[in-house]
Enzyme design. Structure first.
Site, PDB file in Angstrom:
ATOM      1  CE  LYS A 275     -53.249  18.112 -17.604  1.00  0.00           C
ATOM      2  NZ  LYS A 275     -53.696  16.795 -17.170  1.00  0.00           N
TER       3      LYS A 275
ATOM      4  CE  LYS B 152     -50.899  20.987 -19.738  1.00  0.00           C
ATOM      5  NZ  LYS B 152     -49.731  20.412 -19.024  1.00  0.00           N
TER       6      LYS B 152
ATOM      7  NE  ARG C  38     -44.907  14.005 -11.031  1.00  0.00           N
ATOM      8  CZ  ARG C  38     -45.747  13.093 -11.518  1.00  0.00           C
ATOM      9  NH1 ARG C  38     -45.812  11.898 -10.976  1.00  0.00           N
ATOM     10  NH2 ARG C  38     -46.528  13.402 -12.549  1.00  0.00           N
TER      11      ARG C  38
ATOM     12  NE  ARG D 261     -42.008  13.369 -15.370  1.00  0.00           N
ATOM     13  CZ  ARG D 261     -43.224  13.781 -15.019  1.00  0.00           C
ATOM     14  NH1 ARG D 261     -44.235  12.941 -15.001  1.00  0.00           N
ATOM     15  NH2 ARG D 261     -43.428  15.042 -14.713  1.00  0.00           N
TER      16      ARG D 261
ATOM     17  NE  ARG E 158     -46.564  13.154 -26.588  1.00  0.00           N
ATOM     18  CZ  ARG E 158     -47.322  12.105 -26.917  1.00  0.00           C
ATOM     19  NH1 ARG E 158     -48.546  12.011 -26.400  1.00  0.00           N
ATOM     20  NH2 ARG E 158     -46.857  11.178 -27.718  1.00  0.00           N
TER      21      ARG E 158
ATOM     22  CG  ASP F 244     -45.876  16.881 -13.531  1.00  0.00           C
ATOM     23  OD1 ASP F 244     -45.280  16.109 -12.765  1.00  0.00           O
ATOM     24  OD2 ASP F 244     -46.787  16.510 -14.286  1.00  0.00           O
TER      25      ASP F 244
ATOM     26  CD  GLU G 114     -50.240  18.069 -15.656  1.00  0.00           C
ATOM     27  OE1 GLU G 114     -50.480  17.050 -14.961  1.00  0.00           O
ATOM     28  OE2 GLU G 114     -50.292  18.089 -16.893  1.00  0.00           O
TER      29      GLU G 114
ATOM     30  CG  ASN H 206     -49.458  14.968 -11.369  1.00  0.00           C
ATOM     31  OD1 ASN H 206     -50.156  14.588 -12.291  1.00  0.00           O
ATOM     32  ND2 ASN H 206     -48.421  15.782 -11.544  1.00  0.00           N
TER      33      ASN H 206
END
Length: 316
Positions: free
Chosen positions: A126, A161, A211, A226, A234, A274, A282, A284
């Site tokens: 994050k 979050k 992604r 997604r 979500r 993301d 984000e 990752n």
């Protein structure tokens, strides 16, 4: 030259091979003639300053009725001719941290570790996005519930979050005047003891949380959007989102160009960004996913692209 590929991952017997990126990497490594070794959870150790792994020889096949076989367990010292795939899922806890220190010693002994242990420690998924504020929506990170509540009031709607979650777990959509807001903040911050993230709500999520995969800082030409399903906001696949492949937009490529060079410089050879709408949310680095879905939709071999880069040597 064949490598000894040592994979550090969560239990291989419980993965879903149709969606598992680590499994795609193992299939590709085996196809290239590399020797596979499975290091289960807790399998790394040190002995008199030497980094060791408790491993079993591994073979894999793309068959949901039985996708792996393990040989006899033994102890292996890290050294030259080895590739370590560090693919354990978050959360990033104390045990994960200690494993990265062991892998630093493994790297000093000559093993190649993907991704670089120092980068795994440095880049919370994050917080790392905020190293590139020009790419991110308005965001506030704090332990103070009043500060986070003020952010929600300022922006009207926001997502809240924790900093150590994955797969959409413990993510809340809230708005100014929400009667549950105080208890949400109390829960996320542990009564002011833990940092939590508040981010302006991005309605573009209805079109998907994209992604984007980077290999040595360069983006794969397609992303996986997604898309939330039903009454869930979500998009995470683990939360029931539907994956739809798309070519990268100009803005996607711009974001990749902002982030990619720093990831490459820091030894982050395989990274997932993301992106919601035009905004990075984000970065990752621990176990990026979506390879199998993109391969299936576009006839790609992303694992092959990564192994081409690895076999060519360290990123310059």
């Amino acid at each position: 030259m064949p490598l000894d590929v040592i994979v550090v991952m969560d239990p291989i017997g419980s993965i879903k091979i149709a969606k598992d990126t680590t499994f795609a990497l193992l299939l590709e490594a085996q196809r290239r003639g590399h020797r596979l070794h499975y290091a289960g959870r807790g399998g790394l150790s040190l002995h008199d300053g030497r980094a060791l792994a408790r491993v079993a020889p591994l073979s894999v096949r793309d068959d949901p009725a039985g996708w792996f076989e393990l040989g006899a367990w033994t102890e292996l010292a890290f050294g030259p001719g080895q590739l370590v795939l560090m693919r354990k899922d978050p959360p990033f806890d104390g045990e994960y941290l200690y494993d990265t220190h062991i892998l630093d010693i493994a790297g000093a002994a000559g093993a190649q570790v993907v991704n670089a242990p120092q980068g795994l420690r440095d880049f919370n998924e994050k917080l790392a996005a905020l190293l590139f504020p020009q790419c991110c929506p308005p965001t506030r990170i704090s332990r103070d519930a009043a500060e986070l509540k003020g952010f929600v009031t300022e922006h009207g709607r926001a997502v809240l979050k924790p900093l150590d979650g994955m797969g959409g777990r413990s993510i809340f959509l809230t708005q100014a005047g929400d009667p549950n807001l105080n208890v949400i903040l109390e829960t996320l911050t542990g009564g002011g003891q833990r940092l939590a993230l508040a981010q302006r709500w991005l309605p573009e999520i209805s079109q998907g949380d994209k992604r984007i995969l980077l290999i040595d800082g360069e983006p794969v030409d397609y992303c996986l959007a997604r898309i939330p399903q039903g009454d869930d906001f979500r998009g995470n696949l683990a939360a029931g989102g539907r994956g739809e492949g798309r070519p990268l937009s100009e803005r996607d490529r711009w974001i990749a160009a902002q982030v990619g060079p720093e990831m490459r410089r820091r030894g982050m050879r395989f990274v997932g960004l993301d992106v919601i709408g035009d905004w990075l949310t984000e970065v990752n680095v621990t176990s990026p996913t979506c390879v199998r879905e993109l391969d299936a939709q576009f006839g790609l071999n992303i694992a092959g692209m990564l192994f081409d880069a690895i076999e060519a040597g360290p990123a310059a």
